[in-house]
Design a protein around this motif. Structure first.
Motif: not given
Length: 189
Positions: A70, A73, A83, A86-87, A89-92, A98, A101
């Motif tokens: 994780g 991206a 898109e 989102g990827r 932001r999802a990184l550990r 906020d 992003w």
């Protein structure tokens, strides 16, 4: 790869995955015994079109291990900013910013310019955006946790965009054009 190249590879792994030593172990195994690594991970490597050992196998192993944990991206060169945001932001290791992003997601920039803007904006949070080049039309990005940004050494290379590197080159740290963030490339011979 030589012993200094192995050390550099493991240093990159430790910087990008300080809480996941398995990432460095994975890359180290690929460096130390590429044939055995290829056999053990044939199905995964086949997804990238790799069916025999080659000089950058350990670099690809690093990229795959970061993704598995994780910490990476992937974005196509023509992907919309929402898109990619989102990827990332999802990184550990992504900061929980906020507003940053949201504004990036609405930017409308092409992928390369988006990643450049994201790197600049993330820099303001104490985070560096790292782009790992595997010589394809996709961008593989990771973020360095704040302590890594403070301790990453400046590159001895000149500022500016380095030339495309050969398949036999060595992984090194290279600052981006304005010294904001880190871009992982391979040193050109």
């Amino acid at each position: 790869m030589t012993a200094p190249a192995r050390d550099a590879l493991l240093a990159v792994a430790a910087l990008l995955a300080p809480d996941a030593p398995q990432v460095a172990e994975h890359a180290g195994v690929a460096h130390d015994d590429p044939g055995a690594f290829l056999l053990a991970h044939a199905e995964r490597l086949d997804e990238r079109g790799i069916d025999e050992p080659f000089p950058l196998l350990a670099w690809i192993a690093l990229v795959n291990a970061l993704a598995d944990h994780g910490l990476l991206a992937e974005a196509d060169w023509k992907e919309p900013p929402g898109e990619i945001t989102g990827r990332l932001r999802a990184l550990r290791s992504a900061p929980p910013a906020d507003e940053l992003w949201t504004s990036l997601a609405r930017s409308g920039l092409p992928t390369y310019e988006f990643l450049e803007a994201a790197g600049n904006r993330l820099h303001s949070t104490g985070t560096a955006l790292a782009v790992l080049d595997i010589e394809s039309d996709c961008y593989r990005s990771s973020s360095c946790p704040p302590p890594a940004v403070a301790t990453s050494p400046p590159s001895p290379r000149r500022r500016g965009s380095p030339p495309r590197c050969s398949a036999a080159s060595t992984p090194v740290v290279d600052r981006d054009l304005r010294g904001r963030g880190v871009v992982w490339r391979r040193r050109c011979q």
